[in-house]
Each structure stands twice: as C-alpha cells, then as structure tokens.
Motif scaffolding. Structure first.
Motif, PDB file in Angstrom:
ATOM      1  N   VAL A   1      15.553   3.803  -4.067  1.00 49.83           N
ATOM      2  CA  VAL A   1      16.137   2.804  -3.551  1.00 49.83           C
ATOM      3  C   VAL A   1      15.339   2.187  -2.323  1.00 49.83           C
ATOM      4  O   VAL A   1      14.883   0.889  -2.291  1.00 49.83           O
ATOM      5  N   GLY A   2      14.851   3.258  -1.454  1.00 53.11           N
ATOM      6  CA  GLY A   2      13.963   2.775  -0.392  1.00 53.11           C
ATOM      7  C   GLY A   2      12.644   1.952  -0.670  1.00 53.11           C
ATOM      8  O   GLY A   2      12.147   1.191  -0.186  1.00 53.11           O
ATOM      9  N   LEU A   3      12.007   2.682  -2.065  1.00 52.92           N
ATOM     10  CA  LEU A   3      10.748   2.251  -2.501  1.00 52.92           C
ATOM     11  C   LEU A   3      11.039   0.625  -3.149  1.00 52.92           C
ATOM     12  O   LEU A   3      10.130  -0.517  -2.990  1.00 52.92           O
TER      13      LEU A   3
ATOM     14  N   SER B   1       0.902  -1.099  -0.007  1.00 53.32           N
ATOM     15  CA  SER B   1       0.068  -0.037   0.018  1.00 53.32           C
ATOM     16  C   SER B   1       0.947   1.137   0.065  1.00 53.32           C
ATOM     17  O   SER B   1       0.653   2.361  -0.676  1.00 53.32           O
ATOM     18  N   GLY B   2       1.988   1.312   0.743  1.00 47.15           N
ATOM     19  CA  GLY B   2       2.810   2.381   0.794  1.00 47.15           C
ATOM     20  C   GLY B   2       3.543   2.710  -0.503  1.00 47.15           C
ATOM     21  O   GLY B   2       3.588   3.659  -1.156  1.00 47.15           O
TER      22      GLY B   2
ATOM     23  N   PRO C   1       4.485   7.489   1.129  1.00 51.10           N
ATOM     24  CA  PRO C   1       4.563   8.862   0.332  1.00 51.10           C
ATOM     25  C   PRO C   1       5.067  10.009   0.737  1.00 51.10           C
ATOM     26  O   PRO C   1       5.808  10.785   0.008  1.00 51.10           O
ATOM     27  N   PHE C   2       4.973  10.279   2.384  1.00 56.00           N
ATOM     28  CA  PHE C   2       5.367  11.448   2.654  1.00 56.00           C
ATOM     29  C   PHE C   2       6.859  11.124   2.780  1.00 56.00           C
ATOM     30  O   PHE C   2       7.655  12.399   2.619  1.00 56.00           O
ATOM     31  N   GLY C   3       7.455  10.275   3.185  1.00 53.98           N
ATOM     32  CA  GLY C   3       8.766  10.011   3.489  1.00 53.98           C
ATOM     33  C   GLY C   3       9.454  10.040   2.228  1.00 53.98           C
ATOM     34  O   GLY C   3      10.696  10.547   2.069  1.00 53.98           O
TER      35      GLY C   3
ATOM     36  N   TRP D   1       3.842  10.319  -6.703  1.00 53.41           N
ATOM     37  CA  TRP D   1       4.999  10.790  -7.348  1.00 53.41           C
ATOM     38  C   TRP D   1       5.828  10.201  -8.403  1.00 53.41           C
ATOM     39  O   TRP D   1       6.846  10.672  -9.196  1.00 53.41           O
ATOM     40  N   PHE D   2       5.152   9.070  -9.154  1.00 52.63           N
ATOM     41  CA  PHE D   2       5.661   8.452 -10.494  1.00 52.63           C
ATOM     42  C   PHE D   2       5.628   9.539 -11.405  1.00 52.63           C
ATOM     43  O   PHE D   2       6.813   9.728 -12.243  1.00 52.63           O
ATOM     44  N   ALA D   3       4.499  10.344 -11.762  1.00 53.19           N
ATOM     45  CA  ALA D   3       4.855  11.353 -12.626  1.00 53.19           C
ATOM     46  C   ALA D   3       5.847  12.479 -12.512  1.00 53.19           C
ATOM     47  O   ALA D   3       6.338  12.809 -13.551  1.00 53.19           O
TER      48      ALA D   3
END
Length: 435
Positions: free
Chosen positions: A403-405, A257-258, A385-387, A266-268
């Motif tokens: 990298v975190g995602l 979900s995160g 998404p906030f992070g 953020w993808f766009a």
C-alpha cells in the motif's frame, strides 16, 4: 567558446533570450529515426553513440554483483551485515557523489568529467575482480559506483549540450541503454562465472565494456564543454533549490527510484510468498524490467504529443498504483500482468531524466538541476526498499508495504504534473544567474 566540431555549438549561453517553444514544450517531433537529424552529421552520430555507450556502463557495477552475491560472500568470508552494506552502496554512492558532480563538472568540464566517470568504473570493476578481502571489495565497489553516479548526473547535460533540438530522442536512447545495462549485467554475469569457474570473471568482464566506452571520450577532451564561462554566469545553488521545479522533480525522482529499487529487491519474494516458483519469479522480474525498454524508446513520440499536459506522469503513476494494488488483491492470479504494469510505470525514470534537460535552457542549468535532483532523489529513494522489508518484518504481511509503494505512484502523478507544466528553470531565476 566556438564550434565544437561535433555538429553543435559548445557555447553554454544561448545567443538569444527568446528560446524556441520546443525547448519548453516539445513540438510534434519525429520519432527516434530522426533523433540525430538536423542535419545528420558524422560527428553528431559519433557523439550520440558515445553517450549511449556511457549509459550502457552505469548499472553493470550493480547488476553483476547482485546475482553473484552469495559466491562473493562465501569466497571473501563476508558477514551478512557487510553483505547488507554492499547492497545499499549503490543508492548511497548515487546520492553522495551525485550531489558533488555539479561542482566537478564546473571545474573539469563536461567531457573530462564523463571520461573521469568511465575511468572510475573501469578501475573499480577491474580491481574489484581481484580483491582478496572484504575491505578491498567494498573500496573498489565504491570506486565503480562513484563513477556510475557521476555518469548518471552528466547524461542530461550531455543531451542538452549536444542535442538541444532532440533532447527527448537522445534521452530515450540513453534511458534504454541504462535499462539494458542492468539487464545484461544481471543475466550474463552468472553464465560467465560458471563458464570460467569463478565469480571474479563475472564481476570483472564488464571492465572491458567500460574501456570500450572510455576510448572515444578521450578523443573529445580537447573540445570540452564548460557549464559556466565565468563566475557571474553560474547558477547559484540557493536559487536553484528555491525553485518549485527543483523540488517537484526531487519528489518525482525519489518516488520512482525508491519504487524501482523496491521492485528489484522484493518483487520476486512477494510473488514467491504468494505461491509462484522461484524460477518463474525470476522470469517475471525480467519481464518487469524488459517492458521498460520499448516504452522508453517510444517516449520521444509520446512527449511530442502529450508533453506539457500532465498526461504522461499521471499515466506512469496510475500504472504504478495498479501494479502494486494487483499484488495486494490477487498476487497469484495474474502476476505477469502486475509485472507488466509496474514495468510500464517505471517509464517515469527516463521521463524524469528527459524533463531535467527539457525544463532547462542551458548546460549550466541542466547540470545544476541534474545534480540537485539525483543526489537527494537517490538518497530518499534508498530508504524505500529498506522500509519495505522492515514494514514486512514488523507486520508479517506484504499488504502494508505494498500500500505504501502504491502511494508512491500518487506522488509521481502529482509531482510529475507540476514538472510537466512548469516553465524552464532559468525563467524563475534572476537574469545575472543565467549560465
């Protein structure tokens, strides 16, 4: 409780402690064409359609506002900070209301809770369209999102109750409807608002869909399903929380979900910063979302053949890692490929919901697990998404957050494998807690 009149028994206690293997690990089950067979009955089709209609309403409160946010903020004089609060409301409501939905179901019954969820969506969307202040808009948004949160939680137990022999099939259908809900509301709200010259039409028109979904549920209220027949039949929350299955599902659900909300948010921006035009970036985001629908519809076939092996969660995790890694190494070279990989990896969402139903034996177990997984899962996932944005602001680069995602894909693979190979929840609880 006797027969429901819907083609399946309403009793939440199975007649024998010996459960067919299909409940724990799917046998080779035919694809969606037989999702309602066994045997096909009008009532069974009707119930399945109402479940899909429910799912089709659970993302409209999010999708319709996201694309009209600038018009809403300008008209209502909403500050940037307040607009930021509005964008975080979905995850907060999904978490807080999701945790309390299990108790609501035990008190009201499964069908009444579903009807209440749709009524909240209906009232929230309808009144939000006529809100004349920021406070009123936020309050009515909470109503609509609270109803959506309740709907999220009741979907797995509805599948478990009415389609115990076709959990994967009905889960695939409502999973596709969830994706379609977000896609349709985000793509049609702006044209509707422009056609009528007001954002209020684009926001409020989805209340008509909620009304359409609510009406058939009203006919099912007299044949409601309780998740426990007596206090001794209830599943103690403490025992459910101590189950390794619960926490493996929480980790897997939070990671997917995160990552999903980071994609939406953020993808766009990531591909635009890499040189892609805004219009193309929007189309790529649509592609990312759209590829999840056919994959979701194929899940029953995939689970029937690969369920219990760990292959599916590992595949979802690997696709997620590959998609984010591609954006790190070559964001402008093949953005469509990275979008497709991330979209396929997002199949972990419907897979998690399906596992909630398939790793429990009873409606009470499914309700408890759904509430305790989705509540914390959305709460933790909401931080991602906030992070992602914060880390980008601090470092001035997309590489660290990406990298975190990508690391979230590893969590999906590891935690998902534990879920896939787990025994049903009730098997690890004391006998008196089974409900």
């Amino acid at each position: 409780m006797g027969a429901s009149g819907l083609g399946v028994p309403c009793s939440v206690v199975l007649p024998s402690p010996v459960i067919p293997r299909a409940y724990c690990r799917p046998a080779r089950t035919p694809w969606l064409s037989e999702a309602f067979n066994g045997p096909v009955r009008a009532g069974r089709w009707f119930t399945g359609a109402t479940i899909v209609l429910l799912a089709l309403n659970l993302r409209s409160a999010v999708g319709s506002v996201g694309v009209l946010l600038s018009a809403v903020t300008d008209d209502l004089g909403m500050s940037a900070t307040t607009a930021g609060v509005l964008t975080t409301l979905p995850m907060v409501c999904f978490a807080v209301v999701g945790l309390s939905t299990g108790a609501i179901v035990r008190r009201l019954g499964l069908h009444r809770t579903t009807a209440l969820a749709l009524a909240l969506v209906l009232v929230g969307l309808g009144t939000r369209a006529v809100a004349d202040s920021t406070v009123a808009f936020l309050a009515t948004s909470v109503l609509a999102l609270g109803g959506a949160a309740m709907g999220n939680v009741v979907l797995p137990p509805l599948a478990r109750t009415h389609f115990p022999d076709r959990v994967a099939g009905i889960s695939a259908l409502y999973g596709a409807a969830l994706i379609a809900s977000g896609t349709l509301s985000s793509s049609l709200s702006v044209p509707a608002a422009e056609a009528f010259g007001s954002w209020r039409v684009g926001v409020g028109l989805w209340s008509a869909l909620a009304l359409l979904a609510l009406l058939p549920w009203l006919t099912l209220l007299s044949r409601d399903v309780r998740t426990s027949l007596a206090p001794t039949d209830r599943l103690p929350t403490g025992q459910v929380l101590r189950s390794p299955l619960t926490w493996a599902l929480v980790v897997c659900f939070a990671a997917q979900s995160g990552g999903a909300y980071a994609q939406f948010g953020w993808f766009a921006s990531i591909v635009v910063d890499a040189g892609t035009g805004p219009a193309t970036a929007g189309a790529l985001l649509g592609l990312l979302t759209g590829v999840g629908i056919p994959l979701t519809l194929c899940l029953p076939w995939l689970i029937a053949r690969l369920g219990g092996t760990g292959v599916l969660p590992v595949a979802f995790g690997a696709l997620t890692v590959a998609g984010w890694t591609g954006l790190v190494l070559a964001p402008s070279t093949a953005p469509a490929l990275w979008a497709v990989l991330l979209g396929l990896g997002s199949g972990a969402f419907t897979w998690c919901l399906t596992m909630i139903g398939q790793r429990t034996r009873t409606t009470a177990g499914t309700t408890a697990l759904s509430s305790l997984v989705q509540g914390p899962g959305y709460l933790v996932g909401g931080l991602v998404p906030f992070g992602t944005g914060a880390l980008h602001d601090v470092t001035g680069s997309w590489t660290p957050p990406l990298v975190g995602l990508a690391a979230l894909g590893v969590l999906i693979a590891v935690a998902g494998t534990l879920v896939d190979r787990s025994t049903p929840l009730e098997d690890r609880l004391v006998p008196t807690s089974r409900g």
